[in-house]
Design an enzyme around this catalytic site. Structure first.
Site, mmCIF file in Angstrom:
data_model
loop_
_atom_site.group_PDB
_atom_site.id
_atom_site.type_symbol
_atom_site.label_atom_id
_atom_site.label_comp_id
_atom_site.label_asym_id
_atom_site.label_seq_id
_atom_site.Cartn_x
_atom_site.Cartn_y
_atom_site.Cartn_z
ATOM 1 N N GLU A 33 0.847 -1.197 0.000
ATOM 2 C CA GLU A 33 0.000 0.000 0.000
ATOM 3 C C GLU A 33 0.879 1.243 0.000
ATOM 4 O O GLU A 33 1.552 1.532 0.984
ATOM 5 C CB GLU A 33 -0.903 -0.010 1.233
ATOM 6 C CG GLU A 33 -1.727 1.245 1.443
ATOM 7 C CD GLU A 33 -2.386 1.282 2.811
ATOM 8 O OE1 GLU A 33 -2.554 2.393 3.357
ATOM 9 O OE2 GLU A 33 -2.729 0.200 3.341
ATOM 10 N N THR A 62 -4.295 6.076 2.456
ATOM 11 C CA THR A 62 -4.547 7.449 2.914
ATOM 12 C C THR A 62 -5.345 8.237 1.884
ATOM 13 O O THR A 62 -5.098 9.415 1.640
ATOM 14 C CB THR A 62 -3.232 8.179 3.266
ATOM 15 O OG1 THR A 62 -2.309 7.270 3.850
ATOM 16 C CG2 THR A 62 -3.503 9.305 4.278
ATOM 17 N N LYS A 122 -10.972 -1.152 7.743
ATOM 18 C CA LYS A 122 -9.682 -0.814 8.340
ATOM 19 C C LYS A 122 -9.927 -0.318 9.763
ATOM 20 O O LYS A 122 -10.436 0.788 9.963
ATOM 21 C CB LYS A 122 -8.960 0.257 7.526
ATOM 22 C CG LYS A 122 -7.674 0.755 8.170
ATOM 23 C CD LYS A 122 -6.946 1.738 7.274
ATOM 24 C CE LYS A 122 -5.678 2.246 7.933
ATOM 25 N NZ LYS A 122 -4.838 3.045 7.017
#
Length: 208
Positions: A33, A62, A122
């Site tokens: 990621e 993000t 998440k």
């Protein structure tokens, strides 16, 4: 190779991306990621996907809005991660047929993220909650595919997976600022192998 471990990458420069990802791949970590807090993140995703896409699963992290989500996917991101619960990100990701992970902290947020279209939840920051929280949340909400991130390290990664996590997001305890500062790619590869071994030792049957 172990897709249950997602390496969360925040580098100081684009030049570090390729050798860093090669080291992770050497250690068996294939899900990478690249966060939007990385300098020139879109360029880094394009470069990494072009060079390593056949061997790695390159995603973007993000992500805070749909625009960035679409830009990252156009650059080659294969999955999308956000630390927040924003439905428009899920809509944008699914429009491009990409899996998406939305952020949550409480059971209510986790369920709302699921209802908003998140393929994975998440749970962040996970270090303040621990493996017991994941196990507890799965009792009333067994349909949630939880991916804890934040504070995951070699000491607790196996316990998190045993608690029923779909995967874990591992940041600085794997891709540490110190290793990046020294460009210690062999050390990073060795550390990645230790994480893979810690999760692999469960053989799936002890999870959940």
């Amino acid at each position: 190779m172990n897709p249950g471990i997602i390496a969360v990458v925040r580098t100081r420069s684009t030049e570090q991306i390729l050798p860093l990802c090669e080291a992770l791949l050497s250690g068996g970590v294939v899900a990478i990621e690249i966060t939007m807090t990385t300098p020139n993140a879109i360029e880094a995703i394009t470069l990494t996907h072009r060079q390593l896409g056949s061997r790695a699963l390159i995603g973007v992290g993000t992500v805070l809005d749909a625009k960035v989500c679409r830009e990252a996917i156009a650059a080659g991101a294969e999955f999308v991660v956000s630390p927040i619960l924003r439905a428009e990100i899920a809509v944008a990701a699914h429009a491009a047929d990409r899996p998406v992970m939305l952020g949550a902290y409480t059971p209510t947020e986790a369920q709302l993220a699921h209802e908003a279209g998140a393929d994975f939840i998440k749970v962040f920051p996970a270090d303040t909650l621990g493996p017991a929280y994941v196990k507890a949340i799965h009792a009333p909400l067994p349909h949630l595919r939880v991916v804890p991130t934040g504070g995951i390290d070699l000491a607790n990664v196996a316990e998190f997976m045993k608690a029923g996590c779909a995967a874990v997001g591992v940041g600085s305890s794997l891709v540490s600022p110190d290793l990046m500062e020294k460009s210690a790619w062999a050390e990073l590869a060795a550390l990645a192998k230790r994480f893979v071994a810690a999760v692999g030792s469960l053989d799936g049957k002890q999870r959940g």
